[in-house]
Design a protein around this motif. Sequence first.
Motif, PDB file in Angstrom:
ATOM      1  N   PRO A  34      44.469   8.730 -35.435  1.00 15.88           N
ATOM      2  CA  PRO A  34      44.323   7.780 -34.322  1.00 15.88           C
ATOM      3  C   PRO A  34      45.429   6.725 -34.262  1.00 15.88           C
ATOM      4  N   ASN A  35      46.107   6.467 -35.386  1.00 24.17           N
ATOM      5  CA  ASN A  35      47.170   5.448 -35.380  1.00 24.17           C
ATOM      6  C   ASN A  35      48.569   6.067 -35.288  1.00 24.17           C
ATOM      7  N   TYR A  36      48.651   7.273 -34.728  1.00 21.39           N
ATOM      8  CA  TYR A  36      49.934   7.966 -34.551  1.00 21.39           C
ATOM      9  C   TYR A  36      49.982   8.545 -33.140  1.00 21.39           C
ATOM     10  N   GLY A 170      54.787   6.907 -63.418  1.00 22.55           N
ATOM     11  CA  GLY A 170      53.768   7.945 -63.441  1.00 22.55           C
ATOM     12  C   GLY A 170      53.477   8.483 -62.059  1.00 22.55           C
ATOM     13  N   LYS A 171      53.059   7.592 -61.123  1.00 24.59           N
ATOM     14  CA  LYS A 171      52.742   7.988 -59.753  1.00 24.59           C
ATOM     15  C   LYS A 171      53.312   6.961 -58.776  1.00 24.59           C
ATOM     16  N   VAL A 172      53.714   7.450 -57.603  1.00 31.87           N
ATOM     17  CA  VAL A 172      54.097   6.590 -56.484  1.00 31.87           C
ATOM     18  C   VAL A 172      52.949   6.595 -55.482  1.00 31.87           C
ATOM     19  N   ILE A 173      52.591   5.409 -54.982  1.00 31.70           N
ATOM     20  CA  ILE A 173      51.565   5.300 -53.949  1.00 31.70           C
ATOM     21  C   ILE A 173      52.192   4.607 -52.743  1.00 31.70           C
ATOM     22  N   CYS A 174      52.111   5.252 -51.575  1.00 36.63           N
ATOM     23  CA  CYS A 174      52.787   4.725 -50.393  1.00 36.63           C
ATOM     24  C   CYS A 174      52.069   5.194 -49.127  1.00 36.63           C
ATOM     25  N   GLY A 175      52.517   4.678 -47.992  1.00 36.96           N
ATOM     26  CA  GLY A 175      51.965   5.091 -46.715  1.00 36.96           C
ATOM     27  C   GLY A 175      52.496   6.440 -46.282  1.00 36.96           C
ATOM     28  N   LEU A 176      51.812   7.054 -45.327  1.00 42.60           N
ATOM     29  CA  LEU A 176      52.190   8.371 -44.826  1.00 42.60           C
ATOM     30  C   LEU A 176      53.643   8.380 -44.341  1.00 42.60           C
ATOM     31  N   GLY A 177      54.364   9.413 -44.700  1.00 37.55           N
ATOM     32  CA  GLY A 177      55.746   9.559 -44.277  1.00 37.55           C
ATOM     33  C   GLY A 177      56.752   9.021 -45.265  1.00 37.55           C
ATOM     34  N   LYS A 195      49.064   8.012 -48.224  1.00 32.62           N
ATOM     35  CA  LYS A 195      47.775   7.950 -47.523  1.00 32.62           C
ATOM     36  C   LYS A 195      47.896   7.130 -46.245  1.00 32.62           C
ATOM     37  N   ASN A 196      46.828   7.196 -45.451  1.00 29.56           N
ATOM     38  CA  ASN A 196      46.727   6.417 -44.224  1.00 29.56           C
ATOM     39  C   ASN A 196      45.923   5.143 -44.505  1.00 29.56           C
ATOM     40  N   TRP A 197      45.951   4.219 -43.547  1.00 34.65           N
ATOM     41  CA  TRP A 197      45.119   3.021 -43.665  1.00 34.65           C
ATOM     42  C   TRP A 197      43.639   3.394 -43.856  1.00 34.65           C
ATOM     43  N   TRP A 198      42.973   2.620 -44.680  1.00 28.59           N
ATOM     44  CA  TRP A 198      41.552   2.739 -44.991  1.00 28.59           C
ATOM     45  C   TRP A 198      41.235   3.911 -45.918  1.00 28.59           C
ATOM     46  N   GLY A 206      38.013   2.996 -63.517  1.00 32.06           N
ATOM     47  CA  GLY A 206      37.614   1.817 -62.757  1.00 32.06           C
ATOM     48  C   GLY A 206      38.684   1.270 -61.837  1.00 32.06           C
ATOM     49  N   PHE A 207      39.779   1.987 -61.667  1.00 28.48           N
ATOM     50  CA  PHE A 207      40.868   1.556 -60.778  1.00 28.48           C
ATOM     51  C   PHE A 207      40.808   2.304 -59.456  1.00 28.48           C
ATOM     52  N   THR A 208      40.877   1.534 -58.356  1.00 31.95           N
ATOM     53  CA  THR A 208      40.942   2.124 -57.022  1.00 31.95           C
ATOM     54  C   THR A 208      41.997   1.388 -56.210  1.00 31.95           C
ATOM     55  N   VAL A 209      42.833   2.139 -55.500  1.00 29.20           N
ATOM     56  CA  VAL A 209      43.786   1.550 -54.554  1.00 29.20           C
ATOM     57  C   VAL A 209      43.408   2.017 -53.158  1.00 29.20           C
ATOM     58  N   THR A 210      43.275   1.059 -52.238  1.00 29.39           N
ATOM     59  CA  THR A 210      43.000   1.383 -50.837  1.00 29.39           C
ATOM     60  C   THR A 210      44.148   0.880 -49.988  1.00 29.39           C
ATOM     61  N   LEU A 211      44.672   1.747 -49.125  1.00 29.60           N
ATOM     62  CA  LEU A 211      45.698   1.319 -48.191  1.00 29.60           C
ATOM     63  C   LEU A 211      45.030   0.639 -47.007  1.00 29.60           C
ATOM     64  N   THR A 212      45.536  -0.528 -46.634  1.00 28.38           N
ATOM     65  CA  THR A 212      44.942  -1.322 -45.562  1.00 28.38           C
ATOM     66  C   THR A 212      46.022  -1.703 -44.548  1.00 28.38           C
ATOM     67  N   PRO A 213      45.626  -2.021 -43.319  1.00 30.30           N
ATOM     68  CA  PRO A 213      46.625  -2.252 -42.266  1.00 30.30           C
ATOM     69  C   PRO A 213      47.513  -3.468 -42.509  1.00 30.30           C
ATOM     70  N   ALA A 214      48.685  -3.403 -41.918  1.00 34.73           N
ATOM     71  CA  ALA A 214      49.595  -4.531 -41.766  1.00 34.73           C
ATOM     72  C   ALA A 214      50.130  -4.457 -40.337  1.00 34.73           C
ATOM     73  N   ARG A 215      50.651  -5.562 -39.850  1.00 33.42           N
ATOM     74  CA  ARG A 215      51.199  -5.591 -38.481  1.00 33.42           C
ATOM     75  C   ARG A 215      52.716  -5.736 -38.573  1.00 33.42           C
ATOM     76  N   HIS A 216      53.382  -4.607 -38.575  1.00 29.87           N
ATOM     77  CA  HIS A 216      54.821  -4.632 -38.845  1.00 29.87           C
ATOM     78  C   HIS A 216      55.457  -3.386 -38.219  1.00 29.87           C
ATOM     79  N   PHE A 217      56.430  -2.814 -38.873  1.00 34.36           N
ATOM     80  CA  PHE A 217      57.076  -1.578 -38.419  1.00 34.36           C
ATOM     81  C   PHE A 217      57.826  -0.995 -39.609  1.00 34.36           C
ATOM     82  N   SER A 218      58.418   0.175 -39.428  1.00 35.46           N
ATOM     83  CA  SER A 218      59.139   0.821 -40.520  1.00 35.46           C
ATOM     84  C   SER A 218      60.425   1.425 -39.978  1.00 35.46           C
TER      85      SER A 218
END
Length: 359
Positions: A34-36, A170-177, A195-198, A206-218
């Motif tokens: 929905p955000n693409y 060990g691992k890279v965590i980033c937004g889609l693309g 991953k995508n937002w949310w 006990g570790f969790t990372v959640t991607l959340t929105p920002a208002r910017h650009f790439s």
Amino acid sequence: MAKFQNKNNNGMNLKKQMGQFPNEKRKIYFSTLPNYTNGKFQNILPTPALLEGESMTKLLLQTLCKIENVTPKSPIPFVTTDLKNLKPEDDVLVWFGHSSYFLQIDGKKILVDPVFSGNASPMPGSVKAFQGSDHYKPEDMPDIDYLLISHDHWDHLDYSTVQTLKDKVGKVICGLGTGQHFEYWGWETEKVIEKNWWESIDLADGFTVTLTPARHFSGRLLNRNISLWTSFVLKTPSKKLFLGGDSGYGNHFTEIGEKYGPFDLAVMECGQYNEKWPYIHSLPEQIIQEVQELKAKNFIPVHNSKFKLAQHPWYEPLELVSKYAEENSIPVTHPIIGEKVNLNELGAITWKKWWEELM
């Protein structure tokens, strides 16, 4: 001949630094989201690059006007911390200037947006780090469990830095693309999580990372928004942290606060703003509202004190946001570069306004 080869090598290196567009498999998947739309990721709110009525030509002309103190007259102070020999039980944050920082928390080591090349541009020497702000280098980093990249702009994703760190991560965590860049640079596909937002990633223990929105650009090339920009919510066995990427103010801060707050600490991008582009970088007074909406007990303002990317005095983000925080009785953390921030004693320390000595 040697000169020609050197020029050719520089061109090849620049092409490599640019990264790579998402491949067809990625784009087919992105098109279901929905955000693409129309081949690009979209902000939640309409987000023009400039304030209505402003033009890029007019803005570029204004940058030719002389403004005092956009760069410090004296070296930025720093503290040397041996990151490789921290006590295992230490829960700390160490800021390296701009948006680069290291976390050791509940036994895990996390590095966010590291830029250690002394440059925030593909053109060497064009956006140089302030004197004193570039003390830390990739070789100072310990082995990193998780490398978090908020988006692919040059001042957040630095080719030479991440390539030097490759064998330590060990691992890279980033937004889609954004993962496409890493794959193009020779990183193993299984090391990169995008991953995508949310969307959340269970890192076990006990570790969790959640991607959340920002208002910017790439964008590292002329084509904008072919990869996703993001903030992160980091939940550990003992704490909840908001790790903000570049963002203008928007309703996403309230939503993140309601879904995941309260936070023990919020890392807020504060700097390189301009009233002419208020939608993509928050102004200092907006940071306070964002912290309140996130329900953060404390915050640290980053995205300052290393690179000149806007026409405000270099110290202004820290000066204003600390003033507004005091007026609103919000605890604020502002360490010197390299200084250890004890995450278990955030409310117990009154931080020195170190920039005042350089004003």
